[in-house]
Design a protein around this motif. Structure first.
Motif, PDB file in Angstrom:
ATOM      1  N   LYS A  80       0.878  -0.893  -0.124  1.00  0.00           N
ATOM      2  CA  LYS A  80      -0.308  -0.330   0.347  1.00  0.00           C
ATOM      3  C   LYS A  80       1.074   1.188   0.129  1.00  0.00           C
ATOM      4  N   LYS A  81       2.086   1.013  -0.365  1.00  0.00           N
ATOM      5  CA  LYS A  81       3.095   2.485  -0.465  1.00  0.00           C
ATOM      6  C   LYS A  81       2.591   3.153  -2.110  1.00  0.00           C
ATOM      7  N   LEU A  82       1.877   1.909  -3.154  1.00  0.00           N
ATOM      8  CA  LEU A  82       1.988   2.863  -4.867  1.00  0.00           C
ATOM      9  C   LEU A  82      -0.171   2.495  -4.498  1.00  0.00           C
ATOM     10  N   THR A  83      -0.944   3.201  -5.364  1.00  0.00           N
ATOM     11  CA  THR A  83      -1.992   3.612  -5.885  1.00  0.00           C
ATOM     12  C   THR A  83      -2.180   3.701  -7.412  1.00  0.00           C
ATOM     13  N   TYR A 147      -2.763  -1.424 -29.145  1.00  0.00           N
ATOM     14  CA  TYR A 147      -2.596  -1.371 -29.225  1.00  0.00           C
ATOM     15  C   TYR A 147      -1.883  -0.830 -27.527  1.00  0.00           C
ATOM     16  N   GLY A 148      -3.011  -0.116 -26.278  1.00  0.00           N
ATOM     17  CA  GLY A 148      -1.848   1.029 -25.116  1.00  0.00           C
ATOM     18  C   GLY A 148      -2.776   0.964 -23.764  1.00  0.00           C
ATOM     19  N   LEU A 149      -1.807   0.279 -23.071  1.00  0.00           N
ATOM     20  CA  LEU A 149      -1.883   0.509 -21.554  1.00  0.00           C
ATOM     21  C   LEU A 149      -1.784   1.774 -21.488  1.00  0.00           C
ATOM     22  N   ARG A 150      -2.912   2.557 -20.403  1.00  0.00           N
ATOM     23  CA  ARG A 150      -2.346   3.528 -19.788  1.00  0.00           C
ATOM     24  C   ARG A 150      -2.133   3.095 -18.645  1.00  0.00           C
ATOM     25  N   LEU A 151      -1.098   3.617 -17.912  1.00  0.00           N
ATOM     26  CA  LEU A 151      -1.247   3.486 -16.307  1.00  0.00           C
ATOM     27  C   LEU A 151      -0.636   4.466 -15.368  1.00  0.00           C
ATOM     28  N   ILE A 152      -1.743   5.086 -14.557  1.00  0.00           N
ATOM     29  CA  ILE A 152      -1.108   6.017 -13.580  1.00  0.00           C
ATOM     30  C   ILE A 152      -1.016   5.770 -12.539  1.00  0.00           C
ATOM     31  N   ILE A 153       0.067   6.018 -11.379  1.00  0.00           N
ATOM     32  CA  ILE A 153       0.169   5.017 -10.291  1.00  0.00           C
ATOM     33  C   ILE A 153       0.951   6.724  -9.459  1.00  0.00           C
ATOM     34  N   SER A 154       0.409   7.133  -8.429  1.00  0.00           N
ATOM     35  CA  SER A 154       0.734   7.413  -7.093  1.00  0.00           C
ATOM     36  C   SER A 154       1.495   7.261  -5.751  1.00  0.00           C
ATOM     37  N   SER A 155       1.956   7.353  -5.401  1.00  0.00           N
ATOM     38  CA  SER A 155       2.726   6.910  -4.586  1.00  0.00           C
ATOM     39  C   SER A 155       2.192   7.567  -2.725  1.00  0.00           C
ATOM     40  N   THR A 156       2.338   7.328  -1.843  1.00  0.00           N
ATOM     41  CA  THR A 156       1.846   7.746  -0.965  1.00  0.00           C
ATOM     42  C   THR A 156       2.745   8.376   0.479  1.00  0.00           C
ATOM     43  N   GLY A 157       2.455   9.475   0.558  1.00  0.00           N
ATOM     44  CA  GLY A 157       4.003   9.350   2.194  1.00  0.00           C
ATOM     45  C   GLY A 157       3.798  10.955   2.094  1.00  0.00           C
ATOM     46  N   LYS A 159       5.541  12.964   0.661  1.00  0.00           N
ATOM     47  CA  LYS A 159       5.456  13.887  -0.440  1.00  0.00           C
ATOM     48  C   LYS A 159       4.837  12.616  -1.671  1.00  0.00           C
ATOM     49  N   PRO A 160       4.237  12.753  -1.551  1.00  0.00           N
ATOM     50  CA  PRO A 160       3.647  12.207  -2.882  1.00  0.00           C
ATOM     51  C   PRO A 160       4.124  13.072  -4.337  1.00  0.00           C
ATOM     52  N   GLU A 161       3.770  11.389  -5.053  1.00  0.00           N
ATOM     53  CA  GLU A 161       4.783  11.079  -6.535  1.00  0.00           C
ATOM     54  C   GLU A 161       3.659  10.816  -7.225  1.00  0.00           C
ATOM     55  N   GLU A 162       4.032  11.420  -8.163  1.00  0.00           N
ATOM     56  CA  GLU A 162       3.030  10.560  -9.526  1.00  0.00           C
ATOM     57  C   GLU A 162       3.440   9.856 -11.016  1.00  0.00           C
ATOM     58  N   LYS A 163       3.218   8.739 -11.496  1.00  0.00           N
ATOM     59  CA  LYS A 163       3.983   8.799 -12.341  1.00  0.00           C
ATOM     60  C   LYS A 163       3.027   7.886 -13.539  1.00  0.00           C
ATOM     61  N   LYS A 164       3.323   8.644 -14.984  1.00  0.00           N
ATOM     62  CA  LYS A 164       2.560   8.075 -16.270  1.00  0.00           C
ATOM     63  C   LYS A 164       3.120   6.731 -17.004  1.00  0.00           C
ATOM     64  N   TRP A 165       2.321   6.228 -16.797  1.00  0.00           N
ATOM     65  CA  TRP A 165       3.330   5.094 -18.349  1.00  0.00           C
ATOM     66  C   TRP A 165       2.551   4.952 -19.190  1.00  0.00           C
ATOM     67  N   MET A 166       2.378   4.682 -20.807  1.00  0.00           N
ATOM     68  CA  MET A 166       1.568   3.909 -21.874  1.00  0.00           C
ATOM     69  C   MET A 166       2.493   3.146 -22.281  1.00  0.00           C
ATOM     70  N   THR A 167       2.332   1.549 -21.800  1.00  0.00           N
ATOM     71  CA  THR A 167       3.026   0.971 -22.617  1.00  0.00           C
ATOM     72  C   THR A 167       1.953   0.140 -24.185  1.00  0.00           C
ATOM     73  N   LYS A 168       3.017  -0.057 -25.328  1.00  0.00           N
ATOM     74  CA  LYS A 168       2.167  -0.559 -26.276  1.00  0.00           C
ATOM     75  C   LYS A 168       2.925  -1.868 -27.132  1.00  0.00           C
ATOM     76  N   ILE A 169       1.331  -2.374 -27.737  1.00  0.00           N
ATOM     77  CA  ILE A 169       1.282  -4.343 -27.945  1.00  0.00           C
ATOM     78  C   ILE A 169       0.812  -3.782 -29.407  1.00  0.00           C
ATOM     79  N   SER A 170       1.986  -4.771 -30.566  1.00  0.00           N
ATOM     80  CA  SER A 170       1.302  -4.483 -31.890  1.00  0.00           C
ATOM     81  C   SER A 170       0.738  -5.287 -32.120  1.00  0.00           C
TER      82      SER A 170
END
Length: 468
Positions: A80-83, A147-157, A159-170
């Motif tokens: 539960k350190k990332l959401t 096909y792409g997977l958009r994933l947005i994750i944030s950390s708790t604590g 100093k919260p930090e947010e990270k975004k990814w786009m992973t693509k599959i042909s």
């Protein structure tokens, strides 16, 4: 002291030999000191999920995209350190630089409603804790692309930090099932177990396919099927024989309806030692002295034979290493039993023996006299026409007296009484199926007994001086 060294060093710190991924800048030792204090250090987790680079499907089938969170994301989620704030699957996503986000056909979005036309065919197989797999059934030609997977994750604590990814599959959506791929060893060898793998970059539990091997007959054991990670594989383990060389080994893809839809084949290249070695007489069945004779050592071999060893009467002929054994003018002494041993880099074989029988005319023909040293009138005189060697045997003897033909016979012996008319010079000719040979001459001198018991050559009669 250690902190001072780290603080003043601005050298690149090589975390691995892989190239730096987009989204995580080059990390120096100085920056690493500060980044280690950021919550989660999310830039180490790029990409955030594990998916295949490409998949294959076809219209009417289904598409299953396996997707797992990487451990650098999964473990903090469990603690539960990332959401996960947002998880969205796109078809053909496009980045909007003004909105600084992606747009496209949304196939699935967590905690959001999607068009019923899509939701009827789309299933999110995962969750927000471990799995992010997606399945799309009854594929259409328009659903080919990225096909792409958009994933947005944030950390708790603190100093919260947010990270975004786009992973693509042909994903290649074809009009019909593609031909499977066959992988084989670089070399097959007889009697050595080998494996052939038939695979296709497709796997969907709701639309399972079957891969079937054809070509090796009843000797083939049941192959091993394996599915997962977006692939279907069939592994065939078998022990090739030399008869399998040149055989078409086929892998057929069948749909759930049970009908073959596509196939692929490879030609087996099986290396084997020489087989069926034999020696053949190239120049004809009959061998005569003085003729040219060629023996050929033939066999089946793959790769080709590199060396031939020849033997005569079991003895090695060291000077002969070629496929053909040549006799320019063969001699009777070269008769015998011949065999060969062809060899390639896999092994060696031995041929049965062949008999070389060199035929020749009669040799060493001469006449021998089977009597006492003196021939008396009335004795029986026996001449023998002897032959040193003949192949084939002598079939006819011709006798000559004083250079005139006297008699033809199958016997080698001439017998006559010692009388006046038998004195003279004798010779014989021995003949076989090849040719003939003549002996030297021998003289027969009948000695006559005169009155008083004297024997004089050239005279005969009783109590008279008549010439013989």
């Amino acid at each position: 002291m250690l902190l001072w060294v780290i603080a003043v060093t601005d050298q690149l710190f090589a975390l691995s030999s892989a190239p730096r991924r987009r989204g995580c800048p080059g990390v120096t030792m100085r920056r690493l000191v500060w980044l280690l204090f950021l919550p989660g250090f999310l830039c180490q987790c790029d990409p955030s999920v594990e998916v295949p680079e490409s998949l294959i499907a076809w219209t009417g089938a289904c598409l299953s995209i396996p997707c797992l969170y990487r451990s650098c994301v999964l473990n903090p989620i469990r603690t539960k350190k990332l959401t996960i704030n947002s998880l969205t699957w796109y078809l053909n996503p496009v980045y909007d630089s003004e909105k600084k986000d992606f747009s496209g056909t949304v196939l699935y979005k967590h905690s959001a409603s999607i068009s019923p036309a899509v939701t009827e065919r789309v299933r999110f197989l995962g969750d927000l804790e471990r799995d992010c797999s997606l399945q799309l059934s009854d594929l259409r030609a328009s659903e080919n692309g990225t096909y792409g997977l958009r994933l947005i994750i944030s950390s708790t604590g603190q100093k919260p930090e947010e990270k975004k990814w786009m992973t693509k599959i042909s994903v290649n959506v074809m009009g019909s099932p593609p031909a499977p791929q066959i992988q084989t060893p670089s070399e097959f060898r007889e009697s050595i177990a080998a494996q052939a793998v038939c695979s296709v970059a497709y796997h969907c539990p709701n639309y399972p396919i079957t891969l079937t091997w054809v070509g090796l007959g009843h000797r083939t054991p049941e192959p091993t099927m394996r599915t997962g990670s977006g692939r279907t594989e069939s592994t065939l383990t078998f022990t090739p024989t030399w008869q399998d060389h040149g055989t078409n080994l086929t892998c057929r893809l069948s749909t759930p309806a049970g009908t073959p839809s596509s196939e692929n084949s490879v030609v087996l290249d099986v290396k084997y030692a020489p087989k069926d070695a034999r020696v053949e007489l190239v120049t004809g069945s009959q061998i005569q002295e003085g003729t040219t004779v060629v023996l050929n050592c033939s066999c089946r071999a793959h790769p080709p034979v590199s060396n031939y060893t020849w033997y005569r009467n079991g003895q090695h002929l060291p000077a002969q290493t070629q496929q053909e054994l040549h006799f320019n003018k063969i001699h009777p002494d070269q008769s015998g039993s011949y065999h060969c041993k062809p060899q390639n880099r896999v092994g060696m074989s031995e041929s049965p023996a062949i008999t070389v029988d060199v035929q020749h005319p009669p040799k060493e023909v001469r006449i021998t006299l089977k009597n006492l040293q003196r021939i008396r009138e009335g004795d029986a005189v026996t001449l023998n026409c002897s032959v040193g060697s003949s192949n084939p045997p002598v079939t006819k003897y011709t006798w000559y007296k004083d250079n005139s033909q006297y008699q033809e016979t199958q016997e080698s012996v001439l017998t006559f009484p010692a009388t006046e008319e038998w004195s003279g010079s004798y010779s014989c000719v021995a003949q076989n199926a090849i040719s003939y040979s003549q002996s030297s001459s021998v003289s027969v001198d009948v000695q006559c007994e005169l009155d008083g018991g004297r024997v004089e050559p050239g005279f005969c009669g009783s109590g008279s001086m008549l010439p013989c």
